[in-house]
Design a protein around this motif. Sequence first.
Motif, PDB file in Angstrom:
ATOM      1  N   SER A  67     -36.143 -14.970 -18.093  1.00 26.48           N
ATOM      2  CA  SER A  67     -35.329 -13.861 -17.598  1.00 26.48           C
ATOM      3  C   SER A  67     -35.429 -12.632 -18.495  1.00 26.48           C
ATOM      4  O   SER A  67     -35.271 -11.503 -18.023  1.00 26.48           O
ATOM      5  CB  SER A  67     -33.864 -14.298 -17.465  1.00 26.48           C
ATOM      6  N   ASP A 102     -38.780 -11.263 -17.290  1.00 28.39           N
ATOM      7  CA  ASP A 102     -38.992 -11.338 -15.848  1.00 28.39           C
ATOM      8  C   ASP A 102     -40.368 -11.915 -15.524  1.00 28.39           C
ATOM      9  O   ASP A 102     -41.088 -11.420 -14.667  1.00 28.39           O
ATOM     10  CB  ASP A 102     -38.823  -9.949 -15.207  1.00 28.39           C
ATOM     11  N   HIS A 106     -33.547 -19.011  -9.799  1.00 27.11           N
ATOM     12  CA  HIS A 106     -33.294 -18.459 -11.130  1.00 27.11           C
ATOM     13  C   HIS A 106     -33.540 -16.948 -11.158  1.00 27.11           C
ATOM     14  O   HIS A 106     -32.813 -16.205 -11.819  1.00 27.11           O
ATOM     15  CB  HIS A 106     -34.176 -19.155 -12.160  1.00 27.11           C
ATOM     16  N   ASP A 133     -30.569 -14.193 -11.998  1.00 31.51           N
ATOM     17  CA  ASP A 133     -30.820 -13.206 -13.050  1.00 31.51           C
ATOM     18  C   ASP A 133     -30.600 -11.792 -12.519  1.00 31.51           C
ATOM     19  O   ASP A 133     -30.007 -10.938 -13.200  1.00 31.51           O
ATOM     20  CB  ASP A 133     -32.242 -13.359 -13.584  1.00 31.51           C
ATOM     21  N   LYS A 140     -29.677 -10.630 -19.110  1.00 35.70           N
ATOM     22  CA  LYS A 140     -30.216 -11.845 -18.525  1.00 35.70           C
ATOM     23  C   LYS A 140     -29.071 -12.831 -18.326  1.00 35.70           C
ATOM     24  O   LYS A 140     -28.061 -12.784 -19.025  1.00 35.70           O
ATOM     25  CB  LYS A 140     -31.302 -12.464 -19.406  1.00 35.70           C
TER      26      LYS A 140
END
Length: 255
Positions: A85, A88, A130, A134, A144
Motif C-alpha cells: 500500500s 501502490d 486490499h 487502501d 496507507k
Amino acid sequence: MKKLTKIAIGLGGALVAYPCTVPFSTAYLAEKKDDDIEEYITANLEEAIQAQEKKLEIKYSEERPQLFFTLPPDAEPETIARYNSAEDNLYFRSGILTRPGFDWSDSFATFATAGGTHSAKRTLDHELGHVYTDQVGEKNGLHKWPAGIYLLPPLLLEAVGLRMISEGIAVYFDKVMNGEDYTLQEEWPKNRRGFTDHIIYYGGYVMVKPIIDQYKAEGIEYLMFNPPREEELFDLPVPYQQRILHELSQKNKEK
C-alpha cells in the motif's frame, strides 16, 4: 513460456515420474515469471475492477496499482500475492497461478505440484480487496491502511482485529465475485494462540460478511475504522456483528 515447458526445463529437460516432481516443481514454479499470467492479469485488471464495482456496489478511484509478476525477495514462501500500500504495487507469484478455463500446461502444473497452483482470477479479486480498502483509507486521510499491522507481532491483539477486518474483506471480494460462501467449521478462538491464519482469513470473512452484505461500501468503510474490541475478540462473531450493525443502523437513522 507455458508451465509445462517450465517444469520440463526445471527437471533437466525430462519429465520424470510425478512423485519426484512434486516438491521440486512447486518451489521451482513459485520463483518463475509466467508471461501468460502477466498477459491475463494485465488484460483483465480493468474488467475485474468494473465487475467488482457493479456487484459489490463500490467505487474505485481512478488510480491503478503497478503490477509485478514475481514477489520481492523478502516475501514469505507461502505468499501467493502481495499488495504494497505504501507504493501502490501489486505483486503476484505468477509461476504458480493458472488462468480460467482449461489449459494443458496449467492442468499439468496443478497435477505435478499436487494442487499447488492457484487461480489468477481469484487471486486478483482478493488482492483488489486490499487495493480498495487502501483507497478508502486514503480518502479518509491515511497514507496507507491498515498502517503497519503486518509488521506487528501476529498475536498482538491490536493487530489481530485489524488483520481479520483486512483479510476478511479481501476474502469477501473473492468469495462474492466467484459465487461462493464459506461456513467456519473450527471453534472461534478463546485465547491469542487460537488466531491462526485460517481464522484471520476465513473467520474474518464470516465476521464481516453480514455487515458488507447489508451496507456495501458504507459497511466496508465502517468496519475498517471500527475493528473488534479486545474483549470482543474472544467472543466472536455475534456480539461484534450485532454492535456494528446497530451502530450503522443508528448512523443511518440520523442522516
